[in-house]
Design an enzyme around this catalytic site. Sequence first.
Site, PDB file in Angstrom:
ATOM      1  N   ASN A   1       0.827  -1.208   0.000  1.00  0.00           N
ATOM      2  CA  ASN A   1       0.000   0.000   0.000  1.00  0.00           C
ATOM      3  C   ASN A   1       0.864   1.262   0.000  1.00  0.00           C
ATOM      4  O   ASN A   1       1.995   1.216   0.472  1.00  0.00           O
ATOM      5  CB  ASN A   1      -0.922  -0.002   1.228  1.00  0.00           C
TER       6      ASN A   1
ATOM      7  N   CYS B   1      -5.183  -7.242  -3.841  1.00  0.00           N
ATOM      8  CA  CYS B   1      -5.723  -6.953  -2.509  1.00  0.00           C
ATOM      9  C   CYS B   1      -6.832  -7.952  -2.235  1.00  0.00           C
ATOM     10  O   CYS B   1      -7.626  -8.274  -3.125  1.00  0.00           O
ATOM     11  CB  CYS B   1      -6.256  -5.523  -2.468  1.00  0.00           C
ATOM     12  N   HIS B   2      -6.896  -8.459  -1.019  1.00  0.00           N
ATOM     13  CA  HIS B   2      -7.895  -9.477  -0.689  1.00  0.00           C
ATOM     14  C   HIS B   2      -9.209  -8.882  -0.209  1.00  0.00           C
ATOM     15  O   HIS B   2     -10.086  -9.604   0.258  1.00  0.00           O
ATOM     16  CB  HIS B   2      -7.348 -10.440   0.364  1.00  0.00           C
TER      17      HIS B   2
ATOM     18  N   HIS C   1      -9.801  -0.378  -2.098  1.00  0.00           N
ATOM     19  CA  HIS C   1     -10.366  -0.033  -0.801  1.00  0.00           C
ATOM     20  C   HIS C   1     -11.627   0.824  -0.911  1.00  0.00           C
ATOM     21  O   HIS C   1     -12.188   1.223   0.113  1.00  0.00           O
ATOM     22  CB  HIS C   1      -9.341   0.653   0.125  1.00  0.00           C
TER      23      HIS C   1
END
Length: 449
Positions: free
Chosen positions: A147, A169-170, A199
């Site tokens: 990140n 990204c999970h 996000h």
Amino acid sequence: MTRIVFIGAGSVVFTRQLVADLLLFPDLPPLDLVLHDIDPARLEVARGTAEQLAARFGRPLRVTATVDRRAALDAADVVVDMIQVGGIETTSVDIELPATFGLRQPISDTTGIGGVFRALRTFPVLSAIARDMRELCPDALFLNYTNPMAMNIWWLSVVSPGLRAAGLCHSVYWTVHDLCELIDVPVEGTHFRAAGVNHQAWLYEWSRGGEDLYPRLRDTIAADPELERRVRVEIFRRIGYYPTETSEHSAEYLSWFLRSDEQIERFRLVPGQHLATAEQNLAEFHAAQRALAEGRELELDDDGAAAEYAPQIIHSLLTGTEREIHTNVPNRGYITNLPPGAVVEVPTTVDGSGLTPITVGAIPTQGAAHNRTYLSVAELAVEAALTGSRDAVLQAMLVDPNASSTLTPDRLADLVDRMFTAHHALLPSTLGGGAELDLSDVPAPRSPR
């Protein structure tokens, strides 16, 4: 033998999960796993972890550990990046210094002033990695977990446009996993897709057996007033689509939650929460170090399936297995109502030929409107490092919803100056910092646009 390189392998818990997920595939050929970190102690724990897991799973895995990044990258096929430039010390500054100005951040690693300065610290290292890869493994696939995701992939797309890179990204997977648990529906067999920015992507498809699962979610929320005290539930109520990150992350992308004590209490937010997570990760490292020294088995999250995307991609590349995941890539028409070239998160097909992002078209207008705000912050961060403009960093903060709704322009300017001083040694030389940033290979014009 396929050569897989972990950069920043000293992220011991994450390295453990990635290796375990890789070894869960019984049909993978023998792999050459190369671990790199600048911290010898952490690197040794990563090496011991990988060797122990290979023995426990009974899988062929050749493990090498080196502090020499170029040696690690030589002839790599896949490079997995999970670096944290500056470690927990800089993370503390990113949270605690803004807090003295009254700016509150639960996580501070993806957006806001913490996210921007984390990006500026990371850009020089990413540039050096890309330069090494162009020389030593030009055809390798670069998979980034570091990140701020969108800023880092955007930076790479500008300074090394020929690099095959995607961000992983999970958050989408675990959002759906948790929502299915909330409404008591098995996640197996669920069809889901999300799109937007990392996000802050929007779950625009979520069904099982042809049934749209959103009505069940609305009924569940209506039956439990406490659920309305979740940030993501409030966003869902107002936007109409569920966002794909935790409430703590999601709160930092909007001006709605962190500007007042009342909102923080109502939505049960904890400013500075990420510091506790960082301390926990440090404790996990020391626990792993002791376990390996004493010959004890390391603890694993044993759900019997590979949840992380990098191992799934490697498996697909080597076996031809087709699957759909979500990746962060420059927008080449995948989302038509977000800016071209900006880094977006979209569904992606992966098979033996590589990654193929899926064209989504237009995402919900109200979601895209908020995504554009974040992308403006990211664009200004990239421009700042490219052009050497400190003004662009302040301008990013004047756009950022949380920062601009909390502090006046004068206070933000003072805070930005203090952050430049605190992080000077790790910031790009273009911005007067101590980290060399060679832009000689950057295609003209030097702009993220």
